[in-house]
Design an enzyme around this catalytic site. Structure first.
Site, short mmCIF file in Angstrom:
data_model
loop_
_atom_site.label_atom_id
_atom_site.label_comp_id
_atom_site.label_asym_id
_atom_site.label_seq_id
_atom_site.Cartn_x
_atom_site.Cartn_y
_atom_site.Cartn_z
N ASP A 1 0.97 -1.17 0.06
CA ASP A 1 -0.02 -0.24 -0.07
C ASP A 1 0.69 1.14 0.02
OD1 ASP A 1 -2.04 1.96 0.33
OD2 ASP A 1 -1.95 1.93 2.48
N SER A 2 0.09 2.02 -0.62
CA SER A 2 0.76 3.31 -0.13
C SER A 2 1.38 4.25 1.36
CB SER A 2 0.61 4.85 -1.07
OG SER A 2 -1.19 4.40 -0.29
N TYR B 1 -0.18 8.34 -2.13
CA TYR B 1 -0.26 7.92 -3.86
C TYR B 1 -1.55 9.26 -4.57
CZ TYR B 1 2.80 3.82 -3.72
OH TYR B 1 3.94 3.40 -2.97
N GLY B 2 -2.62 8.94 -3.70
CA GLY B 2 -4.22 9.06 -3.95
C GLY B 2 -3.76 10.45 -5.16
N CYS C 1 -3.27 -0.84 -1.67
CA CYS C 1 -4.23 -0.26 -2.76
C CYS C 1 -4.91 0.46 -4.19
CB CYS C 1 -2.90 1.59 -2.39
SG CYS C 1 -2.49 2.71 -3.15
N ASN C 2 -6.40 1.21 -3.49
CA ASN C 2 -7.01 0.93 -4.48
C ASN C 2 -6.46 2.41 -5.65
OD1 ASN C 2 -10.33 0.50 -4.04
ND2 ASN C 2 -9.24 0.36 -2.71
N THR C 3 -5.70 3.27 -5.00
CA THR C 3 -4.90 4.06 -6.38
C THR C 3 -4.14 3.41 -7.00
OG1 THR C 3 -5.31 5.99 -4.71
CG2 THR C 3 -3.77 6.66 -6.45
N GLU D 1 -7.37 8.58 9.61
CA GLU D 1 -5.17 8.34 9.91
C GLU D 1 -5.18 9.05 11.53
OE1 GLU D 1 -2.40 9.51 7.37
OE2 GLU D 1 -2.47 7.70 6.62
N CYS E 1 -11.34 2.72 -0.67
CA CYS E 1 -9.66 3.39 -0.52
C CYS E 1 -9.37 2.69 0.72
CB CYS E 1 -10.32 4.37 0.15
SG CYS E 1 -8.85 5.91 0.36
N THR E 2 -8.04 2.23 1.24
CA THR E 2 -7.99 1.11 2.19
C THR E 2 -8.57 1.61 3.10
OG1 THR E 2 -5.40 3.17 1.95
CG2 THR E 2 -5.57 0.87 1.11
N HIS E 3 -8.46 3.55 3.51
CA HIS E 3 -9.13 4.27 4.53
C HIS E 3 -10.25 4.01 5.36
CE1 HIS E 3 -5.17 4.98 4.28
NE2 HIS E 3 -4.75 6.29 4.89
N1 DGL Z 1 -3.62 3.85 -0.08
C1 DGL Z 1 -4.78 5.00 -1.23
C2 DGL Z 1 -6.15 3.90 -0.90
O1 DGL Z 1 -6.36 3.20 -0.46
C3 DGL Z 1 -4.82 5.91 -0.05
C4 DGL Z 1 -4.50 7.04 1.06
C5 DGL Z 1 -3.15 7.51 -0.60
O2 DGL Z 1 -3.70 8.47 -1.23
O3 DGL Z 1 -1.99 6.93 -0.80
O4 DGL Z 1 -6.24 4.60 -2.76
#
Ligand code: DGL
Length: 277
Positions: A18-19, A50-51, A81-83, A160, A194-196
């Site tokens: 993940d990012s 990363y987003g 990471c979805n991004t 976070e 998104c992971t969060h």
């Molecule tokens: N992990 C990113 C996602 O799932 C969220 C955090 C980021 O922007 O890196 O898209």
């Protein structure tokens, strides 16, 4: 590409990257669905988020993360990471000798399984929404489904910060979801792309229900990915059963990890090894 491994596949770990630390929501789901598997996790915490970055940069960073996991002889790569999943999946698959599972396809499957009226909402980072990846994955499976996507950049810092179930989180969820539901008031299923966002599922579910005046089904791509991982390993007879698996965590920066990581993993976690990609 990595050299073929000599260890039996079932003994090799699953790699997750993940990012940052948000991908530990995927590790949590994987450890619940596949408790016997060893997991190697990499959070690119030095380069998060990363987003907000361009697809080329996300692809470059993601390839470096995957290379790190392949060097640890993983049998499967999960792009938590979805991004990264939305922008770099083809390049990652091309570069990997083992199966690579992103977040978008499992999320699309789950959304289509959950919806009754084929009106689906997707929320994610700016890069995920700009990529149109969820729209494409859902259209490839069912062209008659309608997808409405919205970037919700404030949700990552809220998760976070641990502000996930208070009036501030609820107000932010209401503000974003009122925009989404104004675009399609018939949405009956909302994908947390998104992971969060799984940490904010409670307030998102509540805000969506209040705004729509009826329940909206929440689909979390973390659980869907774990299910895909289970099926991929079953199909290749590469699953590992028996004693509880281990978790090894690596990060490219260690700032705030002790505070953030347990929040996403849902269990104590004290050791992250610092790595340079
Ligand atoms: N992990 C990113 C996602 O799932 C969220 C955090 C980021 O922007 O890196 O898209």
């Amino acid at each position: 590409m990595s050299e073929p491994s000599s260890s039996p596949p079932s003994r090799r770990p699953i790699g997750v990257f993940d990012s940052g630390v948000g991908g530990l929501t995927v590790v949590r789901a994987v450890r619940r669905a596949l408790p016997g598997e060893d997991v190697v996790y990499l959070g690119d915490t030095a380069r998060v988020p990363y987003g907000s970055k361009s697809p080329r940069t996300v692809e470059r960073y993601s390839l470096a993360c995957q290379r790190f996991l392949l060097d640890r002889d993983v049998k499967l790569v999960l792009i938590a990471c979805n991004t990264a999943s939305a922008t770099a999946l083809p390049a990652l698959r091309e570069a990997s000798p083992v199966p690579v599972i992103g977040a978008v396809e499992p999320g699309a499957d789950s959304a289509l399984a959950a919806t009754r009226n084929k009106r689906i909402g997707v929320i994610g980072t700016l890069a995920t929404v700009r990529s149109g990846a969820y729209e494409a994955a859902i259209a490839a499976r069912d062209p008659s489904a309608t997808v409405t996507a919205l970037a919700c950049p404030l949700l990552v810092p809220l998760a976070e910060e641990g502000w996930v179930d208070d009036e501030i989180a609820l107000a932010v969820a209401r503000r974003y979801l009122s925009t989404l539901l104004a675009r399609d008031p018939a949405i009956d299923t909302l994908v947390l792309g998104c992971t969060h966002y799984p940490l904010l599922a409670g307030v998102l579910e509540r805000a969506a229900r209040e705004l729509a005046g009826r329940p909206v089904t929440i689909v979390d791509s973390a659980s869907a990915m774990a299910e895909w991982a289970r099926r991929a390993l079953d199909a290749r007879h590469e699953n590992r059963r028996g004693a509880p698996g281990t978790l090894a965590c690596f990060a490219t920066d260690t700032s705030r990890l002790d505070e953030l990581a347990p929040r996403f993993l849902g269990e104590p976690l004290d050791v992250f090894d610092l790595v340079d990609l």
